[in-house]
Enzyme design. Structure first.
Site, PDB file in Angstrom:
ATOM      1  N   ASP A 129     -10.931   1.226 -13.530  1.00 43.21           N
ATOM      2  CA  ASP A 129     -11.483   1.698 -12.361  1.00 43.21           C
ATOM      3  C   ASP A 129     -11.318   3.051 -12.245  1.00 43.21           C
ATOM      4  O   ASP A 129     -10.390   3.560 -12.932  1.00 43.21           O
ATOM      5  CB  ASP A 129     -10.781   0.741 -11.163  1.00 43.21           C
ATOM      6  CG  ASP A 129     -11.007   1.279  -9.828  1.00 43.21           C
ATOM      7  OD1 ASP A 129     -12.254   1.452  -9.518  1.00 43.21           O
ATOM      8  OD2 ASP A 129     -10.392   1.511  -9.028  1.00 43.21           O
ATOM      9  N   ASP A 172     -12.174   5.151  -8.679  1.00 35.36           N
ATOM     10  CA  ASP A 172     -11.464   5.584  -7.461  1.00 35.36           C
ATOM     11  C   ASP A 172     -10.063   4.815  -7.081  1.00 35.36           C
ATOM     12  O   ASP A 172      -9.828   3.778  -6.875  1.00 35.36           O
ATOM     13  CB  ASP A 172     -12.282   5.314  -6.254  1.00 35.36           C
ATOM     14  CG  ASP A 172     -13.652   6.134  -6.527  1.00 35.36           C
ATOM     15  OD1 ASP A 172     -13.860   6.832  -7.336  1.00 35.36           O
ATOM     16  OD2 ASP A 172     -14.434   5.824  -5.500  1.00 35.36           O
ATOM     17  N   ASP A 225      -6.884  -1.195  -8.913  1.00 34.35           N
ATOM     18  CA  ASP A 225      -5.841  -0.980  -7.737  1.00 34.35           C
ATOM     19  C   ASP A 225      -6.205  -1.813  -6.510  1.00 34.35           C
ATOM     20  O   ASP A 225      -5.562  -1.965  -5.736  1.00 34.35           O
ATOM     21  CB  ASP A 225      -6.046   0.469  -7.341  1.00 34.35           C
ATOM     22  CG  ASP A 225      -7.227   0.897  -6.465  1.00 34.35           C
ATOM     23  OD1 ASP A 225      -8.372   0.467  -6.967  1.00 34.35           O
ATOM     24  OD2 ASP A 225      -7.359   1.514  -5.406  1.00 34.35           O
TER      25      ASP A 225
HETATM   26 MG    MG Z   1     -10.323   1.661  -6.848  1.00 33.63          MG
END
Ligand code: MG
Length: 267
Positions: A8, A10, A214
């Site tokens: 991922d 961001d 995240d």
């Molecule tokens: Mg993310």
């Protein structure tokens, strides 16, 4: 051992606020020395991801718009079916953007809520709302498979729009500022699984896959890999909605956790 890293962007490889990948440089260098593919798998658009691939000197495939497509540089694999253009072979999984926009415009006419999507907003307006700079906002507008929208109205209005989106066959993901409209049949995990199989067919069956994320949107990607890694969202805190038996908890927020986890896995 042949590793492949799916990540991922961001809040994972990129700092949540500054969008910097500086803190992951040491691991990125080791990954490059070992010629380990790093596959960005993000909600960002193709145009946005290309900026970060360039920053990293990355020439591997990537997955934009939460699994909307798999984009593979031409000649990266020996032979592949897919839509070819100048630089890439594209395996499209999501519903095309113009269809999403058509459906949304019909919903707009039939609700009292005011819906504004990226297609209605100028780069300047997107910049004010998201904190992205103007150039990044322009790249974020270049969408192919999904549309972030703002709904002006009360909770009932949001609920009404959600119902209409779902009954029209599209997915609706509620967010803090933006809600996301997308193809419900795609997710990061589906695209990751397809790409893993392409690697197995074209490179080696003995690959080991690492995935880093995240947030909840990364769960399907983390389920699809051999070694799932969760980075912290804020110091000492992980997204509790992600529970997997073999999950590795990285010791750090975003790119700092990415750096530590990848270094320790590869050394
Ligand atoms: Mg993310």
């Amino acid at each position: 051992m042949n590793y492949i890293i799916f990540t991922d962007l961001d809040g994972t490889l990129l700092d949540h606020r500054s969008y910097s990948l500086e803190k992951a440089q040491e691991a990125l260098k080791l990954v490059k020395e070992n010629k380990i593919p790093v596959i960005p798998c993000s909600s960002k658009t193709q145009a946005e991801i290309e900026v970060y691939r360039e920053k990293m000197g990355n020439t591997d495939p990537f997955i934009p718009e939460n699994g909307g497509a798999i984009i593979i540089p031409k000649n990266y694999f020996r032979s592949l079916p897919g839509k070819e253009n100048n630089h890439y072979i594209k395996i499209e999984l999501g519903i095309p953007y113009h269809i999403i926009i058509d459906i949304l415009s019909n919903i707009k006419k039939s609700t009292r809520a005011i819906i504004k999507g990226f297609s209605d907003l100028t780069p300047e307006e997107i910049s004010v709302i998201t904190g992205l700079d103007i150039v990044s906002s322009e790249l974020a507008k270049e969408r192919s498979y999904s549309e972030p929208i703002i709904i002006e109205g009360d909770a009932d209005a949001i609920h009404e729009v959600k119902e209409k989106v779902s009954s029209s066959g599209l997915g609706f993901l509620e967010g803090r500022r933006f809600h996301h409209i997308f193809s419900p049949t795609v997710d990061k995990g589906k695209a990751v699984r397809i790409l893993i199989n392409i690697y197995k067919d074209n490179v080696s069956n003995a690959i080991k896959t690492i995935g880093l994320g995240d947030s909840l949107i990364d769960l399907s990607m983390l389920e699809a890999v051999d070694i799932p890694v969760l980075v912290q969202k804020i110091p000492e805190q992980y997204d509790k909605r992600i529970q997997l038996p073999n999950l590795i908890y990285a010791d750090g927020v975003g790119p700092e956790g990415w750096n530590k986890a990848v270094l320790s896995l590869l050394r």
